[in-house]
Structure formats: C-alpha cells, structure tokens
Design a protein around this motif. Structure first.
Motif, short mmCIF file in Angstrom:
data_model
loop_
_atom_site.label_atom_id
_atom_site.label_comp_id
_atom_site.label_asym_id
_atom_site.label_seq_id
_atom_site.Cartn_x
_atom_site.Cartn_y
_atom_site.Cartn_z
N LYS A 190 0.83 -1.21 0.00
CA LYS A 190 0.00 0.00 0.00
C LYS A 190 0.86 1.25 0.00
N GLU B 259 2.45 1.68 -3.39
CA GLU B 259 1.48 2.21 -4.35
C GLU B 259 1.28 3.70 -4.16
N GLN B 260 1.21 4.14 -2.91
CA GLN B 260 1.03 5.56 -2.62
C GLN B 260 2.25 6.36 -3.07
N SER C 94 2.26 6.69 -6.77
CA SER C 94 1.23 7.65 -7.16
C SER C 94 1.73 9.08 -6.98
N LYS C 95 2.44 9.34 -5.88
CA LYS C 95 2.99 10.67 -5.63
C LYS C 95 4.05 11.03 -6.66
N GLU D 86 4.16 9.92 -9.71
CA GLU D 86 3.44 10.19 -10.96
C GLU D 86 2.81 11.59 -10.93
N GLU D 87 2.23 11.96 -9.78
CA GLU D 87 1.65 13.29 -9.63
C GLU D 87 2.72 14.37 -9.78
N THR E 283 -2.38 18.01 -15.12
CA THR E 283 -2.58 17.03 -16.20
C THR E 283 -3.34 17.65 -17.36
#
Length: 206
Positions: free
Chosen positions: A134, A137-138, A141-142, A144-145, A187
């Motif tokens: 988890k 994954e977080q 994600s950060k 990617e952001e 984005t």
C-alpha cells in the motif's frame, strides 16, 4: 487463525492416498493440531474455499507459489503458506524467484506448537506485506503526480515567461479556484499543450 485451506494441484495430489501416507498429509497434521481444514484440488475449489479460510496452505512445487499466491490474493487478503516436503521442494534454487509471494512455511515434521507460531508469524508477515504494498502504491502515485506537476510548471514557465516558482504558485491558485487537485489541473494543462503542439506540427507538415 483457525480455519485453513489446503490446496493441491494435479502434481501433488494422487488418488487414492495410501493409508500409510494419510498421517503425514497437511490436512491430517493440521487437523490433529486443532485447526479446521478444508481441501481443494482445483483452481475453482480454491477460489471458493479461500473465502471462508483464514489462510491458504499450498501443497505445490515452489515454482507454482507465485501463480497461486497472485490468484488467491485477488480473491482475498490472507496469509499464503507453503507446505514444504521432499515432493514439493525437489526443484533447484533457481526455481525460487526473489519476489515469490509466500508468508510462511510449514512441514510434516513440525509439532503443534511450531505450527501455531509459524501461522501466527505468517499472519503478521501478510499484514506487513500488505502495508508495504500500500505504501509503495502511494509512493508511486505521488511520483506520478509530481511528474505531471513538473511538466505543467515547465509549460507555464515557457508560455508565460515566468519562473518555475511563479508557475507553481499559478498552478496552485488555479487548482484552488477550480476546487480541483493540483495534479488534475496540471494534467489538463499538459494534455492541452501537447494537443496544440501536435496540431501545430501537423499543420506545418501539410
């Protein structure tokens, strides 16, 4: 942990089992140690049985653990434990990949107390592994952001001839005004810019 599901495949399950071998089967040993045990002989039975079980016991070759583990974890988050015997451990170490999904190991020579503690630590390992996945994954994600935000900053800086610090403030203000996440605004900016660039390049070629 009280209810267990023993999973066989076609290579590790032959019918009928000789009486002399019954006493060393996973289900016999685990039941003798006080656990409720169900047995499955196919993928379909395993996916049904794991719904009611606290953990799965894989009586399969080590090379099949990853495939079974992935399949079972999609159905339910529960410890995946390997039943290690001469029969299931007859492959070389090369068959054991670094990222095999297994939370613990049991064997026919283990005593009830050893089984109890192994299952206890397997449950703990499963929980920690899920927490790690988890968090991973977080983190991804950060990352990617951040990539989208950095790209948007660069575009705003170039188009408006401002510093990246000013572009960041502009991006943040726009996100607040539109009541959106900064990454969503970023984005949109990047995709619109890329679309305009493609149209411009397409027009110049024609």
């Amino acid at each position: 942990m009280h209810s267990l599901l023993v999973i066989y495949n076609s290579k590790t399950k032959t019918e009928p089992i000789a009486d002399s071998l019954q006493c060393i089967s996973p289900e016999f040993i685990l039941r003798s140690s006080g656990y409720l045990v169900d047995v499955s002989y196919s993928e379909k039975e395993a996916l049904t049985g794991i719904k009611e079980a606290d953990a799965s016991i894989l009586h399969v070759p080590v090379s099949e653990i990853k495939e079974w583990g992935s399949l079972l974890m999609k159905q339910k988050t529960a410890p995946v434990i390997w039943w290690c015997t001469d029969e299931t451990a007859n492959l070389s170490l090369a068959a054991c990949e670094d990222h095999i999904m297994v939370d613990g190991i049991l064997g026919p020579s283990m005593q009830p107390q050893e089984i109890h503690w192994s299952l206890h630590f397997s449950a703990k390992q499963c929980f920690e592994r899920q927490q790690w996945l988890k968090e991973r994954e977080q983190l991804l994600s950060k990352i990617e952001e951040r990539k989208w935000i950095d790209m948007a900053k660069g575009i705003l800086s170039k188009v408006k001839n401002i510093s990246e610090s000013e572009a960041y403030d502009l991006l943040r203000k726009q996100a607040m005004n539109e009541r959106k996440r900064m990454v969503d605004v970023a984005t949109s900016i990047v995709k619109v810019y890329q679309l305009l660039q493609d149209q411009t390049q397409g027009g110049s070629k024609s």
